[in-house]
Write an enzyme that holds these catalytic residues in place. Structure first.
Site, short mmCIF file in Angstrom:
data_model
loop_
_atom_site.label_atom_id
_atom_site.label_comp_id
_atom_site.label_asym_id
_atom_site.label_seq_id
_atom_site.Cartn_x
_atom_site.Cartn_y
_atom_site.Cartn_z
N HIS A 78 -11.03 -3.18 3.66
CA HIS A 78 -10.90 -2.72 5.04
C HIS A 78 -11.69 -1.43 5.31
O HIS A 78 -11.71 -0.95 6.44
CB HIS A 78 -9.43 -2.49 5.36
CG HIS A 78 -8.86 -1.41 4.50
ND1 HIS A 78 -8.68 -1.56 3.14
CD2 HIS A 78 -8.47 -0.15 4.79
CE1 HIS A 78 -8.21 -0.43 2.64
NE2 HIS A 78 -8.07 0.45 3.62
N ASP A 79 -12.29 -0.85 4.28
CA ASP A 79 -13.09 0.36 4.46
C ASP A 79 -14.59 0.06 4.42
O ASP A 79 -15.41 0.98 4.35
CB ASP A 79 -12.77 1.39 3.37
CG ASP A 79 -11.36 1.94 3.51
OD1 ASP A 79 -10.85 1.99 4.64
OD2 ASP A 79 -10.77 2.31 2.48
N ASP B 108 -2.99 4.63 -2.52
CA ASP B 108 -4.05 5.07 -1.63
C ASP B 108 -4.51 6.49 -1.96
O ASP B 108 -3.68 7.41 -2.03
CB ASP B 108 -3.54 5.03 -0.19
CG ASP B 108 -4.59 5.45 0.81
OD1 ASP B 108 -5.48 4.65 1.09
OD2 ASP B 108 -4.52 6.60 1.31
N ASP C 23 0.86 -1.17 0.00
CA ASP C 23 0.00 0.00 0.00
C ASP C 23 0.91 1.23 0.00
O ASP C 23 1.80 1.33 0.83
CB ASP C 23 -0.85 -0.02 1.28
CG ASP C 23 -2.26 0.45 1.05
OD1 ASP C 23 -2.43 1.48 0.37
OD2 ASP C 23 -3.19 -0.20 1.56
N GLU D 156 -6.47 3.53 -6.10
CA GLU D 156 -7.70 3.50 -5.31
C GLU D 156 -8.58 4.64 -5.79
O GLU D 156 -8.19 5.80 -5.75
CB GLU D 156 -7.41 3.70 -3.82
CG GLU D 156 -8.68 3.51 -3.01
CD GLU D 156 -8.73 4.25 -1.68
OE1 GLU D 156 -9.60 3.92 -0.89
OE2 GLU D 156 -7.92 5.16 -1.46
C1 NOJ Z 1 -8.21 5.07 1.82
C2 NOJ Z 1 -7.89 3.91 2.71
O1 NOJ Z 1 -8.37 2.74 2.12
C3 NOJ Z 1 -8.50 4.19 4.05
O2 NOJ Z 1 -8.44 3.09 4.92
C4 NOJ Z 1 -7.80 5.38 4.64
O3 NOJ Z 1 -8.42 5.72 5.85
C5 NOJ Z 1 -7.83 6.58 3.69
N1 NOJ Z 1 -7.55 6.23 2.34
C6 NOJ Z 1 -6.80 7.60 4.11
O4 NOJ Z 1 -5.52 7.11 3.85
#
Ligand code: NOJ
Length: 577
Positions: free
Chosen positions: A352-353, A232, A130, A286
């Site tokens: 994970h989000d 990210d 990442d 992302e």
């Molecule tokens: C996206 C990530 O997937 C997330 O987990 C994170 O909180 C934010 N970007 C900030 O880096």
């Protein structure tokens, strides 16, 4: 008893599948240059904090992952995406990096990392890191220098607004307790920008020195032998540094104003020249902007930017109040058709989000958890695009059991709680919603067995283990030929042995059916038909295809449908003659 009968016959279905897989690595007429390892990859995403703890501090770590490599290998997956493992004060669990060349203390050492990378490579598994460079931690040396004085050489590594110019134009922050992306710093009487939390100041990509620092960091990891980068929040990296006013209420649709701004594509082309062109590494962004054009501009091969897009429209469909399968089919079909000729996509239903896949898109009741989870896995593994499969989904892990605000850990949930409270919102309602959708639901410890804390740690877990680990765990599923785990392994084999499932044309059938999702995948004369019932009741699909002579390759019921009448959450894959 019913379970036992089911067990015996699902085994039979799996056996059919195994035989099919052993013989079917389809030769293809595709030009060899169109084939890419990262298109054929099956990515397993690991949230390191929650996978396996090796030293009893309650936090997962690299040695823990190392100790589970044989399990990971047994899934058949070909690549692992690790969420950030770099030094971090953990305001956002590693998405706030204080040293891009160091390993987070709780996760171990660089020696552990080297051993993990070697362990993966020895098993034929690639590693995707990442890369979090839209922002750093406020504890990064760059930021410490930057905030120290207005004339410091690092000042322009971040975005500052001098207070004598008045308050800066409103910028919405996703994680701030006031939703305000500008934080005032009295040390130099200026505001700094942070799209995420106050401890995640945005880097200034308009500064060529920042860009060079990032390429050097990427080369450091690529020289170590990592196989790819997930960028990210990178769609937000470029900014109009004159900071114009945005229309009132823009935050409701902030990506229109934040994504793909300014010179973003120039920076990606530069990154490609400096890094990607020099190593055999894959790259995935992302977020994919606001339109198909945005997404194509990121990943079409002739652009020489990134390899594949990771778009959210599909995963965003599920809401606490439910979702419409017609919308789901429409969205995934529209994306597929836009990328049929050019570009490449990721396919996923969780990360994970997000809350857990089976709780959001399936049915996590005891009766339907396993079949609906298998059905959703079937969808992911039979669509075009590179599958990103989230750890624990192979067990059908469900949402956690968070009742009180004190049980949550996620900065987004906690700061939003504070924000809503300050607004005088209905907090009971807020909590109800978060119980379903908080990111913490997808971050509970991996359920290895039925021992204390699910075998994740001998200490106190950093986040509550889901209480259903006594029955839903890897050890139990290893022994059960019909488990979600063993079904997932069969799906992986099937995909790895059939290029039609990777590259084949996708055709949606029975489009207007609100209960079932039916489609074919076809390449070089090899044709699969996939039927999925997304409901808890029997449902029929009319595909117009004759399956009487078709071979059932894999299904999640002992007696797979033969006539388009699907059992609750049934999934069945046929190979058509
Ligand atoms: C996206 C990530 O997937 C997330 O987990 C994170 O909180 C934010 N970007 C900030 O880096």
């Amino acid at each position: 008893m019913k379970g036992a009968i089911l067990a015996a016959s699902v085994t039979a279905t799996l056996l059919v599948a195994t035989l099919a897989c052993q013989t079917s690595n389809t030769p293809t007429d595709m030009p060899a240059t169109d084939r890419k390892w990262w298109k054929e990859a099956i990515v397993y995403q690991i949230y390191p904090r929650s996978f396996q703890d090796s030293d009893g501090d309650g936090v997962g770590d690299l040695k823990g992952i190392l100790s589970r490599l044989d399990y990971i290998k047994s899934l058949g997956i070909t690549a692992v995406w690790l969420n950030p493992i770099y030094s971090s004060p953990n305001d956002d669990n590693g998405y706030d990096i204080s040293d891009y060349r160091g390993i987070m203390r709780e996760f171990g050492t660089m020696e552990d990392f080297d051993a993990l990378l070697k362990g993966m490579h020895d098993r034929g598994i690639k590693l995707i890191m990442d890369l979090v460079v839209n922002h750093s931690s406020d504890e990064h040396e760059w930021f410490q220098q930057s905030r120290s004085s207005r004339t410091n050489p690092y000042r322009n590594y971040y975005h500052w607004w001098p207070a004598e110019k008045g308050t800066p134009p409103y910028r919405y922050s996703l994680f701030d307790v006031n939703h305000d992306a500008w934080a005032y710093d009295s040390l130099t009487n200026a505001y700094y920008l942070h799209y995420f939390s106050r401890k995640q100041p945005d880097l200034n990509w308009e500064n060529p020195k920042v860009r060079q620092e990032v390429y050097d960091i990427m080369k450091f990891w690529a020289d170590k032998g990592v196989d790819g980068f997930r960028l990210d929040a990178f769609q937000f990296a470029a900014k109009d540094t004159t900071f114009p006013e945005f229309p009132k209420g823009y935050e409701k649709n902030f990506t229109l104003y934040y994504a793909m701004q300014g010179n973003l594509h120039e920076y990606l082309k530069e990154m490609n020249r400096e890094v990607f062109s020099k190593y055999d590494v894959m790259s995935v962004a992302e977020g994919a902007g606001n339109t198909f054009e945005d997404a194509h501009n990121l990943v079409d091969a002739d652009r020489q930017e990134l390899n594949m897009a990771y778009a959210f429209e599909g995963v965003d469909i599920a809401k606490p109040e439910g979702y419409s399968l017609l919308t789901f089919k429409e969205v995934f079909s529209r994306w597929d058709s836009s990328f049929a000729e050019k570009g490449w996509l990721s396919i996923f239903l969780a990360n994970h989000d997000q809350a857990r896949m089976v709780s959001r898109f399936g049915n996590d009741s005891p009766e339907f958890r396993a079949p609906s989870s298998k059905m959703l896995s079937t969808f992911i593994m039979t669509m075009r695009g590179t599958p990103y499969y989230y750890y624990g989904d192979e067990l059908g892990m469900t949402n956690g059991d968070f009742q009180r605000i004190e049980e949550f850990r996620d900065v987004q949930t906690l700061n939003e709680y504070q924000y809503q409270k300050n607004q005088g919102a209905d907090m009971a309602r807020f909590l109800e919603r978060k119980k379903f959708e908080s990111r913490d639901n997808g971050r509970t410890p991996f359920q290895w067995d039925d021992s204390r804390h699910a075998g994740f740690t001998t200490g106190t877990p950093w986040i509550k283990v889901a209480p259903n680990y006594k029955t839903i765990n890897a050890a139990a599923q290893e022994k059960d030929p019909n488990s979600c785990l063993n079904y997932f392994r069969e799906l992986v084999k099937l995909r790895k042995n059939n290029l039609a499932l990777v590259y084949g044309d996708y055709t949606l059938l029975d489009e207007a059916n609100p209960n079932t999702y039916s489609y074919t995948r076809e390449l070089d004369g090899k044709k699969f038909l996939i039927l999925l019932n997304f409901t808890s009741t029997p449902a029929s699909t009319n595909t117009g295809l004759d399956v009487s002579k078709a071979r059932v390759v894999l299904g999640n019921y002992p007696q797979p449908s033969r006539d388009g009448k699907l059992q609750p959450y049934e999934s069945v894959i046929y190979e058509l003659p």
